[in-house]
Write a protein that holds these residues in place. Structure first.
Motif, PDB file in Angstrom:
ATOM      1  N   GLU A 143       0.679   1.816  -4.189  1.00  0.00           N
ATOM      2  CA  GLU A 143      -0.135   2.563  -3.235  1.00  0.00           C
ATOM      3  C   GLU A 143       0.712   3.188  -2.141  1.00  0.00           C
ATOM      4  O   GLU A 143       1.636   2.577  -1.630  1.00  0.00           O
ATOM      5  CB  GLU A 143      -1.163   1.628  -2.579  1.00  0.00           C
ATOM      6  N   GLY A 144       0.318   4.398  -1.759  1.00  0.00           N
ATOM      7  CA  GLY A 144       0.844   5.016  -0.560  1.00  0.00           C
ATOM      8  C   GLY A 144       2.259   5.553  -0.681  1.00  0.00           C
ATOM      9  O   GLY A 144       3.042   5.152  -1.529  1.00  0.00           O
ATOM     10  N   GLN A 186       3.707   6.124   4.752  1.00  0.00           N
ATOM     11  CA  GLN A 186       2.457   5.395   4.978  1.00  0.00           C
ATOM     12  C   GLN A 186       2.692   3.890   4.975  1.00  0.00           C
ATOM     13  O   GLN A 186       2.094   3.154   5.774  1.00  0.00           O
ATOM     14  CB  GLN A 186       1.427   5.773   3.909  1.00  0.00           C
ATOM     15  N   VAL A 187       3.564   3.418   4.113  1.00  0.00           N
ATOM     16  CA  VAL A 187       3.873   1.991   4.062  1.00  0.00           C
ATOM     17  C   VAL A 187       4.587   1.548   5.340  1.00  0.00           C
ATOM     18  O   VAL A 187       4.298   0.487   5.902  1.00  0.00           O
ATOM     19  CB  VAL A 187       4.728   1.677   2.815  1.00  0.00           C
ATOM     20  N   SER A 209       1.986   1.509   8.201  1.00  0.00           N
ATOM     21  CA  SER A 209       1.059   0.391   8.034  1.00  0.00           C
ATOM     22  C   SER A 209       1.725  -0.929   8.386  1.00  0.00           C
ATOM     23  O   SER A 209       1.146  -1.774   9.076  1.00  0.00           O
ATOM     24  CB  SER A 209       0.537   0.343   6.598  1.00  0.00           C
ATOM     25  N   TYR A 223      -2.447  -4.414   7.668  1.00  0.00           N
ATOM     26  CA  TYR A 223      -1.653  -3.585   6.745  1.00  0.00           C
ATOM     27  C   TYR A 223      -2.551  -2.962   5.676  1.00  0.00           C
ATOM     28  O   TYR A 223      -2.508  -1.749   5.433  1.00  0.00           O
ATOM     29  CB  TYR A 223      -0.574  -4.433   6.076  1.00  0.00           C
ATOM     30  N   GLU A 224      -3.375  -3.792   5.040  1.00  0.00           N
ATOM     31  CA  GLU A 224      -4.257  -3.290   3.977  1.00  0.00           C
ATOM     32  C   GLU A 224      -5.237  -2.254   4.519  1.00  0.00           C
ATOM     33  O   GLU A 224      -5.468  -1.213   3.903  1.00  0.00           O
ATOM     34  CB  GLU A 224      -5.029  -4.460   3.342  1.00  0.00           C
ATOM     35  N   THR A 274      -5.000  -0.403   7.371  1.00  0.00           N
ATOM     36  CA  THR A 274      -4.328   0.810   7.846  1.00  0.00           C
ATOM     37  C   THR A 274      -3.926   1.697   6.681  1.00  0.00           C
ATOM     38  O   THR A 274      -4.139   2.919   6.708  1.00  0.00           O
ATOM     39  CB  THR A 274      -3.080   0.444   8.672  1.00  0.00           C
ATOM     40  N   LEU A 275      -3.347   1.086   5.654  1.00  0.00           N
ATOM     41  CA  LEU A 275      -2.949   1.861   4.482  1.00  0.00           C
ATOM     42  C   LEU A 275      -4.165   2.481   3.802  1.00  0.00           C
ATOM     43  O   LEU A 275      -4.136   3.646   3.389  1.00  0.00           O
ATOM     44  CB  LEU A 275      -2.194   0.959   3.503  1.00  0.00           C
TER      45      LEU A 275
END
Length: 329
Positions: free
Chosen positions: A10-11, A15-16, A19, A300-301, A303-304
């Motif tokens: 993902e992302g 983005q990571v 996040s 984190y989850e 925000t991502l």
């Protein structure tokens, strides 16, 4: 696609990073007082069950989480519970961003190998390598966080810039990495266990299983408790080594013993304080790390997810925008 594969794929890299940084920033602020308490307890070398061990002790005697919180607040003021918070916030932001990027990158590399490892093994290797990379990169901030939290009413350092100048002048570059070997010896198995157990727990408590996506938080708590308990003696050694050097006698406990090396420090602590001494501060550490991990993984989850969802909305908008279609022609 499985939860493990989605975490790895993902992302974008940006983005990571964002996040992970946001997750670290929010998590650190919430658990700062417990972090100060944990450090104070870990640096307290005498046994509370042996009255004779109090001989020669210079500094306050802390007992229990709430008793330590009260004593720090009464003797040093409420703001003392956030001592070292500025370098710690920088630490958590940098660590959070670099950790998740490293985990994602290493996981993707492992997934491209001709012979795939089992999912749990991939998570362990990725987590361990990511933890080691992020720990080494941000270690000077971790050392500053510990030294500021160990200060009493007497200031050892006048601000971050002053501490950087002082350590550089009196201890050299190596001074910023005191205890780094212990940190990596702790973080490699810790992060490996954390990520592999997080993935395992998430299979049972995923975001769709519990309301409000609380499966992310619960999985983070359980993974943190398990991995922190296993490696805690190495965390204690790291803290003892971080306050070595010319300022060792100026912290809240002025007679902290001299320690050299990870193995010798473990042997010395076990001989002088017993097996329980190697787990000094474990209770508050679990009280701190469990919610910290829960907040970190949850933020984190989320925000991502928000950034991915926002990007999808933007892509749809651009796709149907007449102006954009005109420019493409």
């Amino acid at each position: 696609m499985s939860r493990i594969e989605r975490l790895k794929d993902e992302g974008t890299r940006t983005q990571v990073v964002i996040s992970g940084a946001v997750a670290g920033l929010i998590s650190r602020f919430c658990i700062a007082p417990l972090d100060v308490v944990k450090i104070r307890l870990q640096l307290q070398t005498h046994s509370l069950s042996d009255p004779l061990s109090h001989d020669g002790i210079k500094g306050p005697t802390y007992k229990g989480v709430w008793g330590t919180l009260r004593k720090i607040r009464q003797q040093e003021g409420i703001t003392a519970l956030w001592k070292g918070n500025i370098p710690a916030e920088l630490l958590y932001v940098c660590y959070g961003g670099s950790q998740f990027v490293a985990y994602r990158t290493i996981s993707q590399l492992l997934s491209q190998m001709p012979t795939r490892l089992p999912s749990s093994a991939e998570s362990f290797v990725s987590g361990a390598a990511a933890g080691a990379a992020a720990t080494t990169l941000t270690y000077p901030l971790d050392l500053l966080r510990t030294r500021f939290a160990a200060q009493g009413t007497e200031k050892v350092y006048e601000g971050i810039l002053g501490s950087l100048r002082d350590i550089s002048h009196h201890e050299g570059t190596r001074g910023f990495f005191r205890g780094c070997a212990a940190a990596n010896a702790q973080i490699i198995p810790y992060m490996g266990l954390f990520f592999s157990s997080y993935e395992m727990f998430h299979q049972f408590f995923g975001g769709r299983t519990l309301p409000f996506s609380s499966g992310d938080a619960l999985s983070g708590v359980l993974a943190s408790v398990l991995s922190k308990t296993v490696v805690f003696p190495l965390d204690l050694v790291r803290k003892r080594l971080q306050v070595q050097g010319p300022t060792r006698s100026r912290y809240i406990h002025t007679n902290i013993p001299e320690y050299r090396g990870v193995i010798r420090s473990l042997v010395q602590i076990n001989r002088r304080e017993g097996f329980r001494g190697m787990y000094r501060g474990l209770t508050v550490s679990l009280m701190k790390s469990a919610p910290a991990s829960a907040i970190t993984m949850y933020v984190y989850e989320r925000t991502l997810h928000l950034m991915l969802h926002n990007n999808q909305d933007q892509e749809l908008w651009v796709h149907y925008d007449p102006c954009c279609e005109y420019e493409d022609d």
